[in-house]
Motif scaffolding. Structure first.
Motif, PDB file in Angstrom:
ATOM      1  N   LEU A  68       3.872  53.437  44.289  1.00 44.96           N
ATOM      2  CA  LEU A  68       4.430  53.557  42.939  1.00 44.96           C
ATOM      3  C   LEU A  68       5.419  52.438  42.660  1.00 44.96           C
ATOM      4  N   GLY A  69       4.955  51.415  41.959  1.00 41.78           N
ATOM      5  CA  GLY A  69       5.855  50.391  41.474  1.00 41.78           C
ATOM      6  C   GLY A  69       6.218  50.690  40.033  1.00 41.78           C
ATOM      7  N   ASP A 119      11.364  46.108  32.783  1.00 43.77           N
ATOM      8  CA  ASP A 119      11.752  45.639  34.113  1.00 43.77           C
ATOM      9  C   ASP A 119      12.188  44.178  34.062  1.00 43.77           C
ATOM     10  N   PRO A 120      13.270  43.814  34.764  1.00 45.12           N
ATOM     11  CA  PRO A 120      13.794  42.450  34.655  1.00 45.12           C
ATOM     12  C   PRO A 120      12.916  41.383  35.286  1.00 45.12           C
ATOM     13  N   ILE A 121      12.008  41.753  36.206  1.00 46.30           N
ATOM     14  CA  ILE A 121      11.140  40.729  36.797  1.00 46.30           C
ATOM     15  C   ILE A 121       9.662  41.069  36.622  1.00 46.30           C
ATOM     16  N   GLY A 122       9.346  42.030  35.778  1.00 49.29           N
ATOM     17  CA  GLY A 122       7.972  42.453  35.578  1.00 49.29           C
ATOM     18  C   GLY A 122       7.202  41.515  34.662  1.00 49.29           C
ATOM     19  N   ALA A 123       5.879  41.761  34.584  1.00 48.27           N
ATOM     20  CA  ALA A 123       5.030  40.922  33.741  1.00 48.27           C
ATOM     21  C   ALA A 123       4.068  41.747  32.888  1.00 48.27           C
ATOM     22  N   LEU A 124       4.189  43.074  32.949  1.00 50.24           N
ATOM     23  CA  LEU A 124       3.395  43.963  32.112  1.00 50.24           C
ATOM     24  C   LEU A 124       4.326  44.681  31.147  1.00 50.24           C
ATOM     25  N   THR A 125       3.767  45.479  30.239  1.00 53.18           N
ATOM     26  CA  THR A 125       4.585  46.097  29.187  1.00 53.18           C
ATOM     27  C   THR A 125       4.292  47.595  29.077  1.00 53.18           C
ATOM     28  N   VAL A 126       4.286  48.268  30.217  1.00 57.03           N
ATOM     29  CA  VAL A 126       3.991  49.694  30.267  1.00 57.03           C
ATOM     30  C   VAL A 126       5.204  50.489  29.784  1.00 57.03           C
ATOM     31  N   THR A 127       4.952  51.538  29.004  1.00 61.20           N
ATOM     32  CA  THR A 127       6.017  52.376  28.460  1.00 61.20           C
ATOM     33  C   THR A 127       6.232  53.610  29.339  1.00 61.20           C
ATOM     34  N   ASP A 166      21.749  49.400  45.227  1.00 64.28           N
ATOM     35  CA  ASP A 166      21.983  50.389  44.166  1.00 64.28           C
ATOM     36  C   ASP A 166      20.683  51.009  43.675  1.00 64.28           C
ATOM     37  N   ARG A 167      19.551  50.347  43.895  1.00 66.71           N
ATOM     38  CA  ARG A 167      18.257  50.958  43.542  1.00 66.71           C
ATOM     39  C   ARG A 167      18.105  52.317  44.240  1.00 66.71           C
ATOM     40  N   TYR A 168      18.418  52.329  45.515  1.00 61.13           N
ATOM     41  CA  TYR A 168      18.302  53.574  46.282  1.00 61.13           C
ATOM     42  C   TYR A 168      19.191  54.659  45.694  1.00 61.13           C
ATOM     43  N   HIS A 169      20.439  54.317  45.413  1.00 60.76           N
ATOM     44  CA  HIS A 169      21.374  55.329  44.895  1.00 60.76           C
ATOM     45  C   HIS A 169      20.913  55.867  43.534  1.00 60.76           C
ATOM     46  N   GLU A 192       7.689  51.790  45.626  1.00 64.83           N
ATOM     47  CA  GLU A 192       7.615  50.353  45.863  1.00 64.83           C
ATOM     48  C   GLU A 192       8.621  49.664  44.950  1.00 64.83           C
ATOM     49  N   GLY A 193       8.167  48.795  44.020  1.00 64.74           N
ATOM     50  CA  GLY A 193       9.095  48.058  43.181  1.00 64.74           C
ATOM     51  C   GLY A 193       9.636  48.868  42.020  1.00 64.74           C
ATOM     52  N   GLY A 194      10.331  48.164  41.142  1.00 58.40           N
ATOM     53  CA  GLY A 194      11.043  48.775  40.023  1.00 58.40           C
ATOM     54  C   GLY A 194      12.507  48.426  40.172  1.00 58.40           C
TER      55      GLY A 194
END
Length: 342
Positions: free
Chosen positions: A279-280, A287-295, A31-34, A318-320
């Protein structure tokens, strides 16, 4: 902006993942792709489904035996009694295990690094289509200065001969090598995914013609754990042409953007003929598995910083992972990049 994608990207459809001793929903769902495709269409970008550039761009960065494994594994599944909808193993090769086995179960352990990269019925078609999108976007960027490759599955954790971290073929490396061959000059890769681009680093680590820069969460206690440290600067002819900018977990816009700006300055000094942006979107605070807090504002500012470099640029997805902010952050980045180049 021209956007390149391949419809087969949704054919790799993992739904479960053995993580920290438990079976959980796989984060890298089709579903990421869609959703990403829906986003670029709604934003008015020029969306093109790509054709077939063949295997040569893949072989330019990947081991022949590894590619053969990815192509053939599903068709060999009858060799493993009890296989249902995916092929996976719990037996992984370590550096001191140096023999190449013949059986499929051993080959899976040789060519994959973890339990996040199963082979399923449509895996080869999906990763092959994703790589074709990267090639098409690289060609378009040289003709029209920038383009976006909607690659899914992602690729930056894939080494020349190994899958890992949801990644099978390294789309960013494939795009970089395509650019290098087309220009005859040097190329840079700027990876802003929350995870270190260890596969990309590995592919180019001993080469001076591709400068790799990665901004990511500190791997001392975060995937990929074993690479991504600041003292990794390249080896042999590639010494000095790899730069890692790890950040403490929880870092937000200010340190993230400062690291990206530092990376862009270093890339400018290298004077490449073209740039690949890995581009992640998983650096997001949501993000549900991220470790940073970028807005979302951080992604906009990152796009402006990178666009100001003025290089022919391929933006490779890339990720997201699935959350409401995923699509908003993609729109923010692409729209601001295009505005800054107008």
């Amino acid at each position: 902006m021209q956007v390149f994608h391949h419809g087969d990207s949704a054919r790799h459809d993992p739904n479960r993942y053995f993580r920290r001793g438990a079976i959980v929903d796989h984060p890298e769902q089709a579903d990421r792709y869609h959703r990403l495709l829906e986003t670029v269409r709604a934003s008015g970008h020029v969306v093109r489904e790509v054709g077939d550039f063949g295997l040569d761009p893949i072989f330019a960065v990947h081991d022949v035996g590894y590619v053969a494994f990815l192509r053939e594994a599903w068709d060999r599944r009858d060799a493993l009694p009890g296989i249902d909808d995916e092929i996976l193993t719990g037996h992984f090769a370590r550096p001191h295990m140096h023999r190449r086995p013949e059986g499929l179960l051993g080959l899976i352990g040789l060519y994959t690094a973890d339990t996040s990269t199963p082979v399923r019925a449509g895996t080869w078609q999906a990763v092959y289509g994703s790589a074709q999108a990267a090639v098409a976007a690289a060609d378009a960027a040289l003709a029209e200065t920038y383009a976006y490759a909607l690659c899914r599955p992602p690729g930056h954790h894939a080494y020349a001969d190994s899958a890992g971290g949801f990644c099978y073929l390294n789309n960013s490396a494939i795009a970089a090598e395509r650019l290098r061959g087309a220009t005859g000059g040097r190329v840079a890769v700027l990876d802003i995914d929350v995870h270190h681009g260890n596969g990309t680093q590995g592919i180019f680590y001993a080469r001076p013609d591709v400068f790799t820069v990665s901004v990511h969460a500190d791997p001392a206690d975060y995937f990929p754990y074993f690479a991504g440290y600041a003292d990794e600067i390249g080896a042999g002819p590639g010494e000095g042409f790899n730069r890692n900018l790890p950040l403490p977990q929880g870092s937000g816009d200010e340190p993230w953007l400062a690291a990206i700006a530092d990376g862009v300055v270093a890339i400018g000094s290298y004077k490449p003929a073209a740039l690949v942006v890995a581009l992640g979107l998983d650096a997001s605070k949501d993000d549900p598995i991220g470790a940073l807090t970028v807005t979302e504002a951080g992604f906009r500012k990152a796009a402006a910083i990178i666009a100001a470099a003025g290089l022919s640029t391929v933006i490779v997805q890339e990720g997201g992972y699935l959350c409401p902010a995923l699509q908003q952050n993609l729109s923010a980045f692409l729209d601001e990049f295009e505005r800054a180049r107008a």
